[in-house]
Write a protein that holds these residues in place. Structure first.
Motif, PDB file in Angstrom:
ATOM      1  N   THR A  33       0.834  -1.200   0.000  1.00 30.99           N
ATOM      2  CA  THR A  33       0.000   0.000   0.000  1.00 30.99           C
ATOM      3  C   THR A  33       0.866   1.246   0.000  1.00 30.99           C
ATOM      4  OG1 THR A  33      -1.669  -1.206   1.270  1.00 30.99           O
ATOM      5  CG2 THR A  33      -1.854   1.202   1.222  1.00 30.99           C
ATOM      6  N   PRO A  35       0.699   5.207   0.128  1.00 30.47           N
ATOM      7  CA  PRO A  35      -0.225   6.319   0.381  1.00 30.47           C
ATOM      8  C   PRO A  35      -0.173   7.356  -0.744  1.00 30.47           C
ATOM      9  CG  PRO A  35       1.300   6.000   2.230  1.00 30.47           C
ATOM     10  CD  PRO A  35       1.760   5.109   1.119  1.00 30.47           C
ATOM     11  N   ASP A  36      -1.293   8.032  -0.948  1.00 28.95           N
ATOM     12  CA  ASP A  36      -1.335   9.105  -1.946  1.00 28.95           C
ATOM     13  C   ASP A  36      -0.528  10.310  -1.500  1.00 28.95           C
ATOM     14  OD1 ASP A  36      -3.016   7.642  -3.616  1.00 28.95           O
ATOM     15  OD2 ASP A  36      -4.818   8.402  -2.627  1.00 28.95           O
ATOM     16  N   LYS A  37      -0.547  10.553  -0.184  1.00 28.58           N
ATOM     17  CA  LYS A  37       0.212  11.690   0.338  1.00 28.58           C
ATOM     18  C   LYS A  37       0.606  11.407   1.778  1.00 28.58           C
ATOM     19  CE  LYS A  37      -3.284  14.697   2.252  1.00 28.58           C
ATOM     20  NZ  LYS A  37      -3.654  16.061   2.417  1.00 28.58           N
ATOM     21  N   LYS A  50       7.351  14.129  -4.569  1.00 27.11           N
ATOM     22  CA  LYS A  50       6.758  13.613  -3.336  1.00 27.11           C
ATOM     23  C   LYS A  50       6.288  12.174  -3.531  1.00 27.11           C
ATOM     24  CE  LYS A  50       5.387  17.880  -1.047  1.00 27.11           C
ATOM     25  NZ  LYS A  50       4.290  18.638  -0.436  1.00 27.11           N
ATOM     26  N   ALA A  51       5.681  11.895  -4.671  1.00 28.42           N
ATOM     27  CA  ALA A  51       5.182  10.544  -4.939  1.00 28.42           C
ATOM     28  C   ALA A  51       6.314   9.518  -4.912  1.00 28.42           C
ATOM     29  CB  ALA A  51       4.452  10.499  -6.282  1.00 28.42           C
ATOM     30  N   SER A  55       6.754   6.504  -2.062  1.00 26.69           N
ATOM     31  CA  SER A  55       6.880   5.117  -2.512  1.00 26.69           C
ATOM     32  C   SER A  55       8.160   4.477  -1.969  1.00 26.69           C
ATOM     33  CB  SER A  55       6.878   5.074  -4.032  1.00 26.69           C
ATOM     34  OG  SER A  55       7.054   3.766  -4.495  1.00 26.69           O
TER      35      SER A  55
END
Length: 141
Positions: A33, A35-37, A50-51, A55
């Protein structure tokens, strides 16, 4: 009708048995999983996104949560609080520096272990730009 009543009772019993106040931690689900942010994630310098940072930090975050779960299972005091790290990653993906910016966690050995997890993390190489990235990454337990 008896089969229908049995099915209804089974659904009710399994629904009650499955509802617990806290969902158990699953290491593999954590690793799978992304997270998106992450609230508070700040890039101070460098080209990484940031992505990509979120990750790449997933393994360190999940291993830290496994450590928390192991402490709970051993009957040790629960780890609760926040820690904010400043992390420097070379364009090759190697972590060269991890510093604690701020923490409310009382267990310094735990905070050091989390910092070690981050130091051991392999970030994706960012060869399109040979500049290090420095970022702030908060974690809550």
């Amino acid at each position: 009708i008896i089969l229908w009543i049995f099915a209804l009772v089974w659904l009710l019993v399994s629904a009650c048995a499955g509802s617990s106040p806290s969902k158990s931690f699953d290491h593999q689900t954590c690793l799978d999983t992304i997270p998106d942010k992450v609230s508070g994630l700040t890039i101070l310098e460098g080209p990484r996104t940031k992505a990509s940072l979120i990750s790449d930090m997933v393994p360190a975050v999940c291993y830290s949560r496994v450590l928390v779960e192991k402490k709970k299972a051993n009957g040790e005091n629960a780890i609760e609080g926040d820690v904010t790290f400043e992390i420097q990653v070379e364009y090759t993906g190697e972590v060269v520096r991890v510093e604690v910016v701020e923490t409310t966690i009382q267990s310094q050995p735990f905070v050091r272990k989390v910092a070690d997890f981050i130091m051991d993390t392999d970030f994706v190489g960012w060869v399109q730009n040979d500049v290090d990235t420095v970022f702030i990454y908060p974690m809550s337990f």
